[in-house]
Design a protein around this motif. Structure first.
Motif, mmCIF file in Angstrom:
data_model
loop_
_atom_site.group_PDB
_atom_site.id
_atom_site.type_symbol
_atom_site.label_atom_id
_atom_site.label_comp_id
_atom_site.label_asym_id
_atom_site.label_seq_id
_atom_site.Cartn_x
_atom_site.Cartn_y
_atom_site.Cartn_z
ATOM 1 N N SER A 226 0.845 -1.206 0.000
ATOM 2 C CA SER A 226 0.000 0.000 0.000
ATOM 3 C C SER A 226 0.877 1.251 0.000
ATOM 4 C CB SER A 226 -0.910 -0.029 1.237
ATOM 5 O OG SER A 226 -1.548 1.213 1.381
ATOM 6 N N ARG A 227 1.895 1.222 0.837
ATOM 7 C CA ARG A 227 2.780 2.399 0.911
ATOM 8 C C ARG A 227 3.511 2.590 -0.418
ATOM 9 N NH1 ARG A 227 5.535 1.385 5.670
ATOM 10 N NH2 ARG A 227 3.786 2.366 6.732
ATOM 11 N N ARG A 230 1.150 4.023 -2.923
ATOM 12 C CA ARG A 230 0.913 5.473 -2.765
ATOM 13 C C ARG A 230 2.104 6.269 -3.290
ATOM 14 N NH1 ARG A 230 0.674 6.142 2.683
ATOM 15 N NH2 ARG A 230 0.439 3.960 3.195
ATOM 16 N N LEU A 233 1.969 6.100 -6.978
ATOM 17 C CA LEU A 233 0.901 6.960 -7.478
ATOM 18 C C LEU A 233 1.336 8.422 -7.454
ATOM 19 C CD1 LEU A 233 -1.946 7.354 -8.473
ATOM 20 C CD2 LEU A 233 -2.775 7.202 -6.123
ATOM 21 N N LEU A 679 -5.531 1.327 -4.676
ATOM 22 C CA LEU A 679 -5.401 2.012 -3.388
ATOM 23 C C LEU A 679 -6.724 1.990 -2.639
ATOM 24 C CD1 LEU A 679 -3.210 3.400 -1.821
ATOM 25 C CD2 LEU A 679 -3.907 5.566 -2.823
ATOM 26 N N ARG A 683 -7.411 0.482 0.961
ATOM 27 C CA ARG A 683 -8.081 1.223 2.042
ATOM 28 C C ARG A 683 -9.257 0.422 2.568
ATOM 29 N NH1 ARG A 683 -8.097 6.620 -1.442
ATOM 30 N NH2 ARG A 683 -6.019 7.389 -0.953
ATOM 31 N N GLY A 686 -8.214 -2.014 4.947
ATOM 32 C CA GLY A 686 -7.731 -1.479 6.224
ATOM 33 C C GLY A 686 -6.546 -2.271 6.741
#
Lengths: 863, 400
Positions: A226-227, A230, A233, A679, A683, A686
């Protein structure tokens, strides 16, 4: 407690009449009865009275009923306790009752539930198999079962073993603690391997920790992803922003437009340059054409001059050729005349030769005619001889005749052998047989009718009856004669001669035919024709030269003719060559004339040729100047033209850059959309929150795992420590039992001791020979040890003031004769302190037991 | 005892209520009052606890918003400054993000100033972008840019937001370069440990001493330290309003701050915690009742159902007292939100009387003596001694 009497009514086979067993002694009692008597019924009824409440109806009680709907089972016991003698009356299933009566006073001590409590106090248990009875009684078929104190069976014994009551209490409490600790331990780990038990909290904690470790790893990866996403992105958006920057886009477009303008201008100029190049090329072409025209004019004038010279030479050669041709023709004509003369001579020689050959042929024909005439004569002779031989007749077949003759001779021999024989032993010379004189010693067979004469007047006719041999001889003779007749002979030799003659005639006929065939193969007419032909040939004149001479003349004439013909032929070739040479030279002459005329027609009069050449040279100079001027202009313009390839490359580059920027922007937008979606997915999951949660859960699970592990180790330590302590204490407080057991073991086995377990069950039999686990001993020994241990318990209980009878229902079933005698001794030894009641169907064996005989009697009969 | 989620009225009783004027001018100057809080760490999962307790603890952190709003009203403060770590992570779920916003929106009379911290940095596409992309309630202001912002007339907030997990420098260094209107109050809002109490002396993002003075600040509102703490006269950590661990500091407070030009800020801690997290050591002696001592550990200011307690029992205690204490703790644990005890360092004194319960000389007695001897054996492995203590505890339990 001591049992004094048992009485039953309406219990299985004992029915209404019932049975009473009375007069039990304090020591050893024996009830020996055959099978089916009901010993086990007595045992079951005793247990029913002591351990089953009268209001209950389990299957053990129902099984006591004699018949369905029969009387209610009744059991009466008389027994002696430390308090006195009592009678217990119980009735089950119907009209149930329980009552305890003090026999000394006749007072009812307790009834119903109070009676059950009274019994329970005396027995120490209220369930079969528990209490001392459970420890001490051996029911039928259970003699091999070792006594054990499980489930409270040994309580009464244990309570007597320690020096103080406290010890016994501690034993039970200690077992309770050990059981709880073991239970707690085995709730967490397996009994054998001490590995976490499936489904236990310990295993669950381990599994949970393991699962959470996996989950944490996965979530860490998800958080990392996820990191990274981001960050990607953000980078993508930055890149897109750079690409979509208006100023940069505008600058890029302007640079492209300027480059395209430069390229357009360059292309226009290049188009103008093409026109100049065409003009220059055209001028150059004009110059080349002028140069070629000048060169062509020069060549043409030279060729014309050459044609003129060639024409002169051709005319000269034509004239010479004409002379040569005339000479050749004249020589040819002369040769032809010679050749004709030679031919005439040759014809004559050939005719002479033919004449000579015809004369030679006639001579040969005459010789042939003479020979032919001889042949015809011989042939006619042969033909006449053949005719004289007559028609051909094949020689007769004598094989049948020969065979019949042979059979005749054989029949004759057999008849001869069968005939009577006349043997002349002595004669005066007058003796004749059939007229044939017979000498002394002659021996003749006699035919069927033989006449023998001897001198004058003496005539014997001997007749012998015709036999089979004679009949066969007659038949053979008849067949023989018939065969002779068939060949027309009188006898066999005649026949043979006739046959030989016939064969000679046929041989002569063959020879004549062959001669005729050889002399006149095609018949006499052909011979006559040949004669005629030869006669014609032979008629030639005789005055002809010889063939050899004629052939020599002919050869000479032929050779002369051949030579003349060769010369003629050579001269004909020469004449032909002369004609061809003249024709060729005439052709050359015509061609040269044509060329010359053609040159004149094109070039005009020869005097004008130099002027034409000068004019053409002047045109060439002008064309060359024009071409050089055009080329110079082209070079100048070309040098001034920008590098179109460079401009095109620049435009292409800038266009590609614009396209790339557009494509890159599209790609980045797609990436941005994709990453935004991903993403959003992250999210939604979670992951980061879940990771923190899972890490917390993992911390707790690992703490649980450690806590359970510590607890397991502590429980193992506790159970091991406590187990050790129990073993030590057990060994110590079982000493009284061991002491009671020693004399009993000695009476049966001579020596040895038993090690009892915490449940009082014999574990190991210690003998001088070896220490053996009880379960490995033979069935008989195990049975005897089980009984002796019970007797020891019972003795100890009796000595401690808690006597309890030992009841053995068909217990000694595995003992051999010697061992059973020893066991009887042991039973008697034990019976000095303990009431023993032995039930057995082995009446004779148990006769040696001793003790008190219990004799059953009907309940209502005389006592 | 304070009611869960309610503001401690006794502590707030001194406040000049109601404060209708947020800015009081005195001799030409003004006074600005606001609530300073930090480290809400919303969404912290508390996974090591039972799911039920974890859910309650998470809910308590959201409920704290209402408590803080009440404190602000009580203090006459219209602004609440949250100095970082509003959320526990960079990518909270939508639910974790939305519910606190709703709670803040409910307190419409309060403006919430939220600063990204190290737990929830304002990284691209992080939660702050999500907040801005959504419909943010009007009374919520995100301090995601290190640009001064006028919070009220004459009052300028100078935020130092974290834009990544590791900014690599002291973000308060920039304050000196940030110009503000002449005479305006300069209030810095920053997050991170100070060099003074950072365990890592070379922590690159640690805030250097004297940051408020160097930045010309009237007050520096700090976050990261979960207990409230005064750094210097103008710099304070507010701590977390709802404790989340067993630290030996003072969590569960917000700070009521009154700032005036040229004056030392007046700072008043206000208790807001619903749950009390306590970590204690119970040192026992052979004499005295350990149960009584244990009971005395936790006062009655919090109901035990709101107390999460960690107790390390040390010292020495008689065997029978040890059993009684452990039994008591076992029973009492059900009253607590959470109670964990560590008694591996608690020694047991074996006396004859203590073993009476094991009998005079039985196998239980023998076992107890053997286990005790092992637990006292200095030559034995410490873990083995610990197991012997636990085995002895179990023996006492099973034999009871």
């Amino acid at each position: 407690m001591r049992l004094d009497a048992i009485r039953l009514r309406h219990v299985r086979g004992f029915g209404e009449e019932g049975v009473a067993l009375e007069g039990f002694a304090p020591g050893l009692n024996i009830l020996s009865a055959p099978n089916e008597f009901g010993k086990s019924t007595l045992f079951d009824a005793l247990r029913a009275a002591l351990f089953y409440g009268h209001t209950r109806a389990p299957k053990e009680i129902k099984s006591l009923e004699p018949d369905p709907g029969g009387g209610a089972p009744e059991v009466t016991l008389e027994l002696t306790t430390q308090e006195g003698r009592f009678r217990i009356d119980k009735r089950f299933l119907r009209k149930r009752m329980a009552k305890v009566t003090d026999l000394s006073s006749g007072r009812v001590v307790a009834e119903a539930d109070d009676a059950e409590r009274w019994i329970r106090n005396v027995i120490g248990a209220d369930t079969p198999g528990e209490g001392p009875a459970g420890l001490l009684w051996v029911e039928q078929g259970a003699s091999l079962r070792q006594p054990d104190a499980a489930e409270g069976r040994g309580e009464a014994v244990l309570s007597l073993l320690g020096r103080e009551v406290q010890d016994a209490t501690d034993g039970e409490r200690s077992r309770h603690v050990l059981a709880r600790a073991t239970e707690a331990l085995e709730a967490l780990v397996t009994a054998q391997t001490r590995k976490p038990k499936a489904g236990s909290p310990y295993a669950r904690a381990i599994e949970a920790a393991e699962a959470l470790r996996g989950e944490v790893a996965e979530l860490k990866a998800a958080v990392h992803a996820s990191r990274s996403l981001r960050e990607d992105l953000a980078r993508t958006e930055d890149a897109l922003r750079r690409i979509e920057d208006e100023e940069r886009s505008r600058d890029r477009a302007e640079r492209l437009a300027a480059a395209e303008a430069r390229l357009g201008e360059a292309r226009d100029r290049r188009a103008g340059l093409a026109a100049l190049r065409i003009e220059a090329e055209r001028s150059a072409a004009f110059a080349r054409e002028a140069e070629e025209a000048l060169s062509a004019l020069r060549d043409e004038q030279a060729a014309a001059r050459e044609a003129r010279r060639t024409l002169g030479e051709a005319a000269e050669r034509a004239e010479a050729a004409g002379g040569k041709r005339k000479e050749a023709v004249a020589a040819l004509d002369a040769a032809r005349a010679d050749s004709a003369a030679a031919a005439g001579r040759a014809r004559k020689a050939e005719e002479a030769l033919a004449e000579a050959r015809r004369a030679q042929q006639a001579a040969r024909a005459r010789e042939g005619l003479e020979r032919l005439r001889r042949d015809i004569s011989a042939a006619r002779e042969a033909r006449d001889a053949l005719r004289a031989l007559g028609p051909p007749a094949p020689p007769p077949d004598l094989s049948e005749l020969e065979e019949r003759h042979t059979r005749f001779l054989q029949a004759e021999a057999r008849a001869e052998a069968a005939r009577a024989r006349l043997i002349v032993e002595a004669t005066d010379g007058s003796l004749r047989l059939g007229g044939e004189p017979l000498e002394a010693g002659a021996e003749r067979p006699l035919s069927a009718q033989s006449v023998i004469t001897a001198g004058a007047g003496i005539r014997f006719r001997v007749e012998t009856p015709a036999g089979a041999a004679e009949a066969a001889l007659d038949a053979a003779r008849a067949a023989y004669c018939e065969a002779l007749h068939a060949v027309g002979a009188d006898d066999l030799d005649g026949a043979r001669r006739s046959a030989a003659e016939a064969r000679a005639r046929e041989a002569e006929r063959g020879r004549l035919k062959e001669s005729l065939e050889r002399l006149a193969p095609e018949g006499f007419e052909a011979l006559e024709d040949e004669v005629e032909a030869l006669r014609t040939l032979a008629e030639a004149a005789d005055e002809a030269p010889s063939v050899e001479e004629a052939e020599a003349d002919h050869e000479q004439a032929s050779r002369a003719l051949h030579e003349a013909a060769g010369r003629t032929e050579a001269l004909r070739d020469a004449a032909d060559a002369a004609r061809e040479a003249q024709a060729r030279i005439d052709g050359d002459l015509r061609v040269a004339e044509a060329r010359w005329q053609d040159a004149l027609s094109r070039l005009g009069p020869e005097a004008a040729w130099p002027e034409a050449l000068a004019a053409q040279d002047a045109r060439l100079g002008a064309a060359r100047e024009a071409a050089a001027a055009a080329a110079g202009t082209l070079r100048e313009q070309a040098a001034a033209l920008p590098d179109l390839a460079v401009l095109e490359a620049e435009v292409a580059r800038l266009r590609q850059a614009v396209a790339n920027a557009r494509d890159e922007a599209d790609r980045l937008r797609q990436d941005r959309a994709r990453m935004t979606t991903e993403l959003r997915h992250f999210r939604a999951e979670g992951a980061e929150e879940r990771l923190a949660e899972a890490e917390g859960q993992l911390e707790a699970a690992e703490a649980d795992e450690a806590r359970y592990g510590r607890q397991v180790r502590a429980l193992i330590l506790l159970t091991e420590t406590l187990g050790r302590a129990q073993t030590e204490r057990r060994d110590r407080f079982l000493a009284p039992v061991t002491a009671e057991l020693a004399p009993l073991l000695g009476s049966v086995f001579g020596a040895g001791s038993l090690v009892l377990g915490s449940d009082l069950a014999p574990e190991t039999f210690l003998r001088a020979s070896a220490d053996e686990p009880v379960e490995r001993l033979s069935g008989g020994t195990r049975e005897q040890l089980a009984i002796l241990t019970r007797l020891a318990f019972a003795r100890l209980m009796a000595k401690k003031g808690r006597p309890m009878p030992v009841i053995l229902d068909d217990a000694l079933v595995f003992a051999d004769d010697d061992r059973i005698a020893r066991m009887f001794t042991a039973l008697n030894l034990a019976a000095s302190d303990v009431q023993v009641i032995a039930l057995s169907c082995r009446q004779r064996v148990f006769d040696d037991l001793g003790g008190t005989r219990i004799r059953p009697r009907p309940l209502n009969g005389p006592g | 005892m304070a009611a869960a989620g309610a503001v401690d009225k006794r502590r707030l009783a001194w406040a000049p209520t109601p404060v209708t004027l947020l800015f009081r001018y005195s001799s030409g100057s003004m006074t600005f009052r606001f609530i300073h809080t930090a480290d809400w760490q919303l969404g912290k999962p508390f996974g090591r606890f039972s799911p039920e307790l974890a859910a309650q603890l998470r809910a308590a952190r959201i409920d704290a918003i209402g408590t803080i709003a009440a404190a602000a009203r009580a203090q006459g403060a219209a602004h609440v400054v949250v100095a970082g770590d509003v959320w526990d992570c960079e990518t909270p779920s939508d639910e974790t993000l939305a519910k606190p916003l709703d709670a803040m929106a409910q307190a419409a009379d309060v403006t919430w100033w939220l600063l990204p911290g190290n737990h929830d940095p304002a990284a691209r596409h992080g939660l702050w972008d999500r907040l801005r992309a959504g419909t943010l309630p009007a009374n919520i202001r995100c301090l995601c840019s290190a640009e001064p912002v006028e919070a009220a007339p004459g009052v300028v907030f100078l935020p130092a937001p974290w834009e990544s997990k590791n900014p690599g420098r002291d973000l308060t260094e920039d304050y000196a370069r940030k110009a503000t209107p002449e005479g305006a109050l300069r209030i810095g809002i920053a997050h991170g440990g100070t060099v003074e109490f950072s365990q890592d002396a070379v922590q690159s993002s640690a805030i250097a001493k004297g940051a408020a003075a160097r930045g010309g600040l009237d007050y520096l509102a700090l976050g990261d330290w979960h207990g409230h703490k005064r750094v210097d006269e103008r710099s304070w950590y507010a701590g977390t309003p709802e404790p989340d661990r067993f630290p030996q500091n003072a969590p569960g407070y917000v700070l009521s701050v009154e700032v005036a030009p040229g004056a030392v800020p007046v700072v008043e801690p206000l208790r807001t915690a619903r749950y009390c997290w306590s970590a204690d050591r119970l040192e026992l002696l052979a004499e005295g009742d350990p149960v009584t001592r244990f009971e005395a550990l936790h006062d009655q200011s919090f109901e035990r159902r709101y107390r999460l307690a960690k107790v390390e029992v040390t010292g020495a205690v008689r065997l029978e007292d040890r059993a009684a204490l452990l039994d008591h703790i076992g029973r009492e644990s059900h009253r607590y939100a959470h109670l964990e005890t560590e008694h591996s360092r608690l020694d047991t004194l074996i006396e004859a009387a203590g073993l009476e319960a094991m009998g005079a000389e039985g196998s239980l007695r023998q076992t107890a003596e053997d286990l005790h001897a092992l637990s006292e054996d200095a030559a034995a492995d410490p873990s083995r001694r610990d197991e012997a203590k636990l085995a002895l505890d179990l023996l006492m339990t099973f034999a009871a």
